[in-house]
Scaffold this active site. Sequence first.
Site, PDB file in Angstrom:
ATOM      1  N   HIS A 257       0.882  -1.347  -0.110  1.00 32.53           N
ATOM      2  CA  HIS A 257       0.121   0.006  -0.205  1.00 32.53           C
ATOM      3  C   HIS A 257       1.064   1.121  -0.168  1.00 32.53           C
ATOM      4  O   HIS A 257       1.980   1.298   0.466  1.00 32.53           O
ATOM      5  CB  HIS A 257      -0.996   0.039   1.269  1.00 32.53           C
ATOM      6  N   ASP A 308      -7.958  -5.385   0.051  1.00 34.49           N
ATOM      7  CA  ASP A 308      -8.730  -5.986  -1.202  1.00 34.49           C
ATOM      8  C   ASP A 308      -8.316  -7.653  -1.202  1.00 34.49           C
ATOM      9  O   ASP A 308      -9.194  -8.127  -1.658  1.00 34.49           O
ATOM     10  CB  ASP A 308      -7.902  -5.382  -2.540  1.00 34.49           C
TER      11      ASP A 308
END
Length: 371
Positions: A257, A308
């Site tokens: 991320h 996700d």
Amino acid sequence: MSATKGLEGIVAAESKISSIIDDTLTYVGYNIDDLADNASFEEVIYLLWHTRLPKADELAELKQQLADNMSIPQAIVDQFKTYPLSTVHPMAALRTAVSLLGVFDEEADVMDPEANYRKAIRLQAKIATVVTAFARVRKGLEPIQPKAELSYAANFLYMLKGEEPAAIEVEAFDKALVLHADHELNASTFTARVCVATLSDVYSGVTAAIGALKGPLHGGANEQVMKMLTEIGSLENVESYIQNKLDNKEKIMGFGHRVYRKGDPRAPHLRVMSQKLTELTGKPELYQMSVKIHDMIVEQKKLPANVDFFSASVYDSLGIDHDLFTPIFAVSRTSGWVAHILEQYANNRLIRPRAEYVGPGMQKYVPISER
């Protein structure tokens, strides 16, 4: 003046809505762990829009307002039926439908705070119906009207599948909506704020945000995770498949991320729900595959899973088509987009950054006959 690629590390706005500090995500100062374990999605909507949690009567009013505004114009359903339904991606259909909702809203261009809040209610209510209606129309089914007595999460699953969901399904989906509701100044939220900073309307802002979310580097990642799990097929294939990807320096979706360094705090909640739901639906191998992939990536790349990764197996276990994963992200994130849009309106300044020019130096025009 020099450019920062991807605006990484650049503070572009002040906001009271959410924060990411030392790998801790908060909504208006509430830790995401606290909210994921205790708050309903409707409470989170109210929190993001009002910067405080609702009282009982305020929450009841919001739930009623959402229920009263879930129906969508028949023209949108009719338009869905004209699409090339075997090929059009649900995010493309959603992007167009949200823009079309603005055409049918008589207050679309009324910009006072009260009108914008009413539009916020209508958008948040209707986007769930838009996604479920499209999902049914493309299968040759008619849309299902919501039930006023159901929660937002339960209504979505009901309108999608035509039967009231089990309690654990509602719990899992509601938790997923809470976890995806806002995430500071991410790509789609920044897009929405840039759009409405021109004093464009709420529908334009959300439509622009959906366009940004559609990309696989933002909202499309969970769909790609499920595609990967499907390609792997079984637990025994995980190691060779992932190792081959790593050896070829291919990206593994659902890991790493831009902001988090130690790990995405939303991922553990979805990991727990993935384990519960895959056991319940008789697909425990899906969770086991996910864990094995996770362990390999953490060991070799030092990259923890993001939101996700485990959301893919959660949604699959709920019987949701894989290409609906990103539209569901949009259903949740509308609450955050709207919060940022309203905040932008309240203290607006046109967002107009500069670019570092790296092209040729001063040149002189040469007539075409001499080129």
